[in-house]
Design a protein around this motif. Structure first.
Motif, PDB file in Angstrom:
ATOM      1  N   PRO A   1       0.812  -1.225   0.000  1.00 40.65           N
ATOM      2  CA  PRO A   1       0.000   0.000   0.000  1.00 40.65           C
ATOM      3  C   PRO A   1       0.841   1.269   0.000  1.00 40.65           C
ATOM      4  O   PRO A   1       1.940   1.305   0.550  1.00 40.65           O
ATOM      5  CB  PRO A   1      -0.807  -0.122   1.291  1.00 40.65           C
ATOM      6  N   LEU A   2       0.295   2.312  -0.615  1.00 40.09           N
ATOM      7  CA  LEU A   2       0.906   3.638  -0.539  1.00 40.09           C
ATOM      8  C   LEU A   2       0.589   4.301   0.789  1.00 40.09           C
ATOM      9  O   LEU A   2       1.385   5.053   1.332  1.00 40.09           O
ATOM     10  CB  LEU A   2       0.397   4.515  -1.691  1.00 40.09           C
ATOM     11  N   LEU A   3      -0.609   4.017   1.313  1.00 45.60           N
ATOM     12  CA  LEU A   3      -1.061   4.610   2.571  1.00 45.60           C
ATOM     13  C   LEU A   3      -0.931   3.603   3.704  1.00 45.60           C
ATOM     14  O   LEU A   3      -1.188   2.404   3.520  1.00 45.60           O
ATOM     15  CB  LEU A   3      -2.517   5.072   2.445  1.00 45.60           C
ATOM     16  N   ALA A   4      -0.577   4.101   4.883  1.00 51.99           N
ATOM     17  CA  ALA A   4      -0.310   3.223   6.027  1.00 51.99           C
ATOM     18  C   ALA A   4      -1.530   2.411   6.440  1.00 51.99           C
ATOM     19  O   ALA A   4      -1.400   1.296   6.929  1.00 51.99           O
ATOM     20  CB  ALA A   4       0.193   4.054   7.205  1.00 51.99           C
ATOM     21  N   ASN A   5      -2.728   2.950   6.276  1.00 45.45           N
ATOM     22  CA  ASN A   5      -3.934   2.258   6.734  1.00 45.45           C
ATOM     23  C   ASN A   5      -4.587   1.435   5.630  1.00 45.45           C
ATOM     24  O   ASN A   5      -5.733   1.017   5.751  1.00 45.45           O
ATOM     25  CB  ASN A   5      -4.940   3.250   7.315  1.00 45.45           C
ATOM     26  N   ASP A   6      -3.882   1.234   4.516  1.00 45.54           N
ATOM     27  CA  ASP A   6      -4.416   0.449   3.416  1.00 45.54           C
ATOM     28  C   ASP A   6      -3.797  -0.946   3.450  1.00 45.54           C
ATOM     29  O   ASP A   6      -2.907  -1.239   4.254  1.00 45.54           O
ATOM     30  CB  ASP A   6      -4.122   1.150   2.088  1.00 45.54           C
ATOM     31  N   GLY A   7      -4.255  -1.811   2.536  1.00 40.42           N
ATOM     32  CA  GLY A   7      -3.770  -3.174   2.500  1.00 40.42           C
ATOM     33  C   GLY A   7      -3.037  -3.502   1.213  1.00 40.42           C
ATOM     34  O   GLY A   7      -3.018  -2.715   0.257  1.00 40.42           O
ATOM     35  N   ILE A   8      -2.429  -4.686   1.184  1.00 39.70           N
ATOM     36  CA  ILE A   8      -1.773  -5.201  -0.019  1.00 39.70           C
ATOM     37  C   ILE A   8      -2.859  -5.583  -1.022  1.00 39.70           C
ATOM     38  O   ILE A   8      -3.814  -6.284  -0.681  1.00 39.70           O
ATOM     39  CB  ILE A   8      -0.884  -6.399   0.331  1.00 39.70           C
ATOM     40  N   ARG A   9      -2.696  -5.103  -2.262  1.00 43.13           N
ATOM     41  CA  ARG A   9      -3.738  -5.294  -3.279  1.00 43.13           C
ATOM     42  C   ARG A   9      -3.157  -5.883  -4.564  1.00 43.13           C
ATOM     43  O   ARG A   9      -1.949  -5.810  -4.808  1.00 43.13           O
ATOM     44  CB  ARG A   9      -4.424  -3.959  -3.597  1.00 43.13           C
ATOM     45  N   LEU A  10      -4.046  -6.467  -5.362  1.00 44.48           N
ATOM     46  CA  LEU A  10      -3.655  -6.898  -6.698  1.00 44.48           C
ATOM     47  C   LEU A  10      -3.538  -5.673  -7.602  1.00 44.48           C
ATOM     48  O   LEU A  10      -4.464  -4.856  -7.683  1.00 44.48           O
ATOM     49  CB  LEU A  10      -4.692  -7.860  -7.279  1.00 44.48           C
ATOM     50  N   ARG A  11      -2.383  -5.535  -8.258  1.00 47.24           N
ATOM     51  CA  ARG A  11      -2.147  -4.423  -9.190  1.00 47.24           C
ATOM     52  C   ARG A  11      -1.363  -4.947 -10.388  1.00 47.24           C
ATOM     53  O   ARG A  11      -0.715  -5.994 -10.328  1.00 47.24           O
ATOM     54  CB  ARG A  11      -1.328  -3.313  -8.514  1.00 47.24           C
ATOM     55  N   GLU A  12      -1.386  -4.175 -11.459  1.00 41.70           N
ATOM     56  CA  GLU A  12      -0.551  -4.514 -12.602  1.00 41.70           C
ATOM     57  C   GLU A  12       0.902  -4.190 -12.280  1.00 41.70           C
ATOM     58  O   GLU A  12       1.196  -3.247 -11.544  1.00 41.70           O
ATOM     59  CB  GLU A  12      -0.989  -3.728 -13.841  1.00 41.70           C
ATOM     60  N   SER A  13       1.824  -4.977 -12.833  1.00 42.15           N
ATOM     61  CA  SER A  13       3.246  -4.717 -12.629  1.00 42.15           C
ATOM     62  C   SER A  13       3.586  -3.321 -13.110  1.00 42.15           C
ATOM     63  O   SER A  13       3.060  -2.843 -14.129  1.00 42.15           O
ATOM     64  CB  SER A  13       4.085  -5.746 -13.390  1.00 42.15           C
ATOM     65  N   ALA A  59      -9.543 -11.170   7.213  1.00 44.10           N
ATOM     66  CA  ALA A  59      -8.750  -9.992   7.569  1.00 44.10           C
ATOM     67  C   ALA A  59      -7.766  -9.726   6.440  1.00 44.10           C
ATOM     68  O   ALA A  59      -7.224 -10.649   5.829  1.00 44.10           O
ATOM     69  CB  ALA A  59      -8.003 -10.234   8.879  1.00 44.10           C
ATOM     70  N   TYR A  60      -7.525  -8.456   6.144  1.00 45.03           N
ATOM     71  CA  TYR A  60      -6.681  -8.110   5.007  1.00 45.03           C
ATOM     72  C   TYR A  60      -5.199  -8.122   5.394  1.00 45.03           C
ATOM     73  O   TYR A  60      -4.822  -7.975   6.546  1.00 45.03           O
ATOM     74  CB  TYR A  60      -7.068  -6.748   4.438  1.00 45.03           C
ATOM     75  N   LEU A  61      -4.364  -8.297   4.383  1.00 48.60           N
ATOM     76  CA  LEU A  61      -2.918  -8.285   4.542  1.00 48.60           C
ATOM     77  C   LEU A  61      -2.413  -6.868   4.277  1.00 48.60           C
ATOM     78  O   LEU A  61      -2.890  -6.189   3.368  1.00 48.60           O
ATOM     79  CB  LEU A  61      -2.292  -9.258   3.550  1.00 48.60           C
ATOM     80  N   THR A  62      -1.454  -6.402   5.073  1.00 52.75           N
ATOM     81  CA  THR A  62      -0.889  -5.073   4.879  1.00 52.75           C
ATOM     82  C   THR A  62       0.606  -5.133   5.166  1.00 52.75           C
ATOM     83  O   THR A  62       1.184  -6.224   5.271  1.00 52.75           O
ATOM     84  CB  THR A  62      -1.591  -4.038   5.783  1.00 52.75           C
ATOM     85  N   THR A  63       1.264  -3.986   5.252  1.00 52.80           N
ATOM     86  CA  THR A  63       2.678  -3.946   5.644  1.00 52.80           C
ATOM     87  C   THR A  63       2.825  -3.093   6.893  1.00 52.80           C
ATOM     88  O   THR A  63       2.009  -2.199   7.149  1.00 52.80           O
ATOM     89  CB  THR A  63       3.567  -3.375   4.522  1.00 52.80           C
ATOM     90  N   ALA A  64       3.861  -3.398   7.667  1.00 56.48           N
ATOM     91  CA  ALA A  64       4.148  -2.654   8.895  1.00 56.48           C
ATOM     92  C   ALA A  64       5.640  -2.690   9.133  1.00 56.48           C
ATOM     93  O   ALA A  64       6.383  -3.427   8.462  1.00 56.48           O
ATOM     94  CB  ALA A  64       3.398  -3.264  10.078  1.00 56.48           C
ATOM     95  N   THR A  65       6.085  -1.910  10.119  1.00 56.81           N
ATOM     96  CA  THR A  65       7.498  -1.933  10.499  1.00 56.81           C
ATOM     97  C   THR A  65       7.913  -3.370  10.820  1.00 56.81           C
ATOM     98  O   THR A  65       7.225  -4.078  11.556  1.00 56.81           O
ATOM     99  CB  THR A  65       7.728  -1.039  11.734  1.00 56.81           C
ATOM    100  N   CYS A  66       9.028  -3.798  10.251  1.00 57.72           N
ATOM    101  CA  CYS A  66       9.448  -5.190  10.404  1.00 57.72           C
ATOM    102  C   CYS A  66       9.797  -5.492  11.857  1.00 57.72           C
ATOM    103  O   CYS A  66      10.485  -4.708  12.527  1.00 57.72           O
ATOM    104  CB  CYS A  66      10.648  -5.475   9.508  1.00 57.72           C
ATOM    105  N   ALA A  67       9.321  -6.620  12.350  1.00 56.47           N
ATOM    106  CA  ALA A  67       9.554  -7.047  13.728  1.00 56.47           C
ATOM    107  C   ALA A  67       9.603  -8.564  13.773  1.00 56.47           C
ATOM    108  O   ALA A  67       9.097  -9.249  12.878  1.00 56.47           O
ATOM    109  CB  ALA A  67       8.451  -6.535  14.647  1.00 56.47           C
ATOM    110  N   GLU A  68      10.221  -9.108  14.815  1.00 58.39           N
ATOM    111  CA  GLU A  68      10.213 -10.558  15.007  1.00 58.39           C
ATOM    112  C   GLU A  68       8.855 -10.947  15.568  1.00 58.39           C
ATOM    113  O   GLU A  68       8.665 -11.112  16.769  1.00 58.39           O
ATOM    114  CB  GLU A  68      11.344 -10.978  15.956  1.00 58.39           C
ATOM    115  N   ASP A  69       7.898 -11.086  14.684  1.00 57.13           N
ATOM    116  CA  ASP A  69       6.503 -11.294  15.067  1.00 57.13           C
ATOM    117  C   ASP A  69       5.917 -12.340  14.133  1.00 57.13           C
ATOM    118  O   ASP A  69       6.048 -12.238  12.909  1.00 57.13           O
ATOM    119  CB  ASP A  69       5.749  -9.961  14.925  1.00 57.13           C
ATOM    120  N   ASP A  70       5.254 -13.356  14.697  1.00 55.08           N
ATOM    121  CA  ASP A  70       4.697 -14.415  13.866  1.00 55.08           C
ATOM    122  C   ASP A  70       3.601 -13.925  12.934  1.00 55.08           C
ATOM    123  O   ASP A  70       3.278 -14.593  11.943  1.00 55.08           O
ATOM    124  CB  ASP A  70       4.148 -15.547  14.748  1.00 55.08           C
ATOM    125  N   LEU A  71       3.011 -12.768  13.212  1.00 54.38           N
ATOM    126  CA  LEU A  71       2.052 -12.188  12.268  1.00 54.38           C
ATOM    127  C   LEU A  71       2.744 -11.781  10.967  1.00 54.38           C
ATOM    128  O   LEU A  71       2.082 -11.605   9.940  1.00 54.38           O
ATOM    129  CB  LEU A  71       1.354 -10.973  12.891  1.00 54.38           C
TER     130      LEU A  71
END
Length: 427
Positions: A300-312, A359-371
């Motif tokens: 996502p471009l925005l922090a509160n958005d999720g990973i989406r299908l897009r064209e390359s 629940a949707y998939l998104t990105t966050a600050t990388c951490a040692e987290d099983d999520l």
């Protein structure tokens, strides 16, 4: 003489489970517990895979439960000691106290979410030959009354209870397996994820006396054990009404303390901040494509958005470029974090909605987290097709429909139409 009856209103909603398939159950026996353990038995369900069966690449993004252990324990949920004198026999309504509250749950979420959880509990019931709850519910946590016809004077225990069923489960996942001749095939294998479950059978209510002969390891026997039959209260002539029961009071006290301790641990865990992780990423850069289609995963471009299908290359920010980090492999299953080149975050299921189906998939600050950790199930060598599973939730990843802007979501059993199968394509 003991008495019991089935509480009909609690029977509503129970699923009458027919004998179903589960391959590995034939050789598994239930784990012995404090009461009678349930005997798992083989079951057969048309269309359900079993360990070692052949699967296809469309199954890479799906999973099914296997029951690894089960314990059946007669449990008293409500109890009251009651003394009936001459002249006070007949119908009486007695308010009982809660001794234990049982909630149906599968996995870490403390509830029942999605088709995998329902299938798990259905497999438990079929394997044990019991009618168990397969949807979220719980026994009452408040005082409830039992109406009983007392025909003779005496010291009675009024109770409500059920058979509490607990145990562990694993999952069957489709993955590549190397055969004895060196060739490869896709087969249903036992995945690395597992968890525990709790459910219960139809509730019973009744009355029992110290002198009654009752079946061992029964709900009635558990209630009789709470009567303090050797105490003066059990033998002395008392006025009609409640009789103090040290065992029942202690059972309630222990249950209250256990609930408080669990709540305290949960609060402590929730208060811990996620540590920042130093990632060891592989040099390869990948796109995660829908097979044979131009759309792929883009961060996502925005922090509160999720990973989406897009064209390359829908942007020039490398949001569709991923690296595999902190990679390990066990029994042919890769485990890795997914780091995005474009925004520097790691793919994750948001913690506040991780217990939800879809629940949707998104990105966050990388951490040692099983999520932020994922299992990769792979097609035979020469194919780049994969299925992905979140380590913490156990759910498989997929999408509802093939369309630009469609969110990537988690599905407890995966997408049975094959839309949870992707390709890991090197850039």
């Amino acid at each position: 003489m003991g008495h019991l009856r089935s509480a009909g209103r609690w029977a509503r909603g129970l699923v009458a489970l027919t004998v179903t398939a589960a391959s590995t159950l034939a050789a598994i026996t239930a784990v012995a517990g404090p009461a009678a353990a349930g005997q798992l038995k083989p079951a057969i369900t048309a269309g359900k895979p079993k360990l070692g069966d052949v699967c296809t690449s469309a199954d890479l993004g799906t999973r099914h439960p296997i029951i690894k252990s089960a314990d059946v324990a007669p449990t008293v949920t409500h109890f009251k000691g009651w003394y009936v004198t001459e002249g006070s026999t007949g119908n009486q309504s007695v308010n009982t106290n809660t001794t234990e509250t049982i909630s149906v749950s599968v996995g870490l979420n403390g509830t029942v979410q999605g088709s995998f959880a329902v299938e798990t509990l259905g497999s438990v019931g079929a394997s044990l030959g019991l009618n168990v709850q397969v949807n979220y519910t719980s026994t009452s946590s408040t005082s409830t009354s039992v109406t009983w016809n007392f025909r003779t004077p005496g010291y009675y225990g009024l109770y409500k209870g059920t058979k509490k069923v607990t145990g562990t489960y694993g999952s069957l996942n489709c993955n590549r397996v190397q055969q004895g001749d060196g060739s490869w095939a896709l087969k249903w294998t036992e995945g690395p994820d597992s968890g525990s479950y709790t459910t219960f059978t139809t509730l019973e209510e009744g009355a029992v006396r110290c002198e009654d002969k009752v079946p061992a390891n029964s709900i009635m026997a558990k209630a009789q054990g709470l009567l303090d039959c050797g105490s003066p209260a059990a033998t002395a002539k008392q006025p009609a009404g409640p009789v103090p029961s040290a065992k029942a009071d202690r059972a309630k006290h222990d249950a209250d303390n256990a609930a408080k301790a669990a709540k305290s641990v949960k609060a402590t865990q929730a208060a811990k901040p996620a540590p920042r992780a130093a990632l060891n990423c592989q040099s390869g850069v990948y796109r995660i494509h829908v097979p044979g289609k131009p759309l792929n995963w883009s961060a996502p471009l925005l922090a509160n958005d999720g990973i989406r299908l897009r064209e390359s290359n829908w942007t020039s920010a490398h949001l569709d470029n991923w690296r595999l980090c902190n990679v390990t492999e066990r029994n042919g299953v890769i485990e890795a974090s997914l780091w995005n080149w474009g925004n520097g975050g790691c793919a994750t299921i948001p913690a506040d909605i991780a217990n939800r189906e879809q629940a949707y998939l998104t990105t966050a600050t990388c951490a040692e987290d099983d999520l932020q950790r994922f299992y990769f199930y792979r097609d035979v060598p020469g194919s780049s097709k994969i299925g992905l599973q979140n380590k913490y939730t156990g759910s498989m990843l997929g999408h509802d429909r093939y369309a630009d802007g469609e969110l990537i979501r988690q599905y407890s059993s995966g997408r049975q139409d094959g839309t949870g199968t992707y390709t890991l394509t090197a850039v």
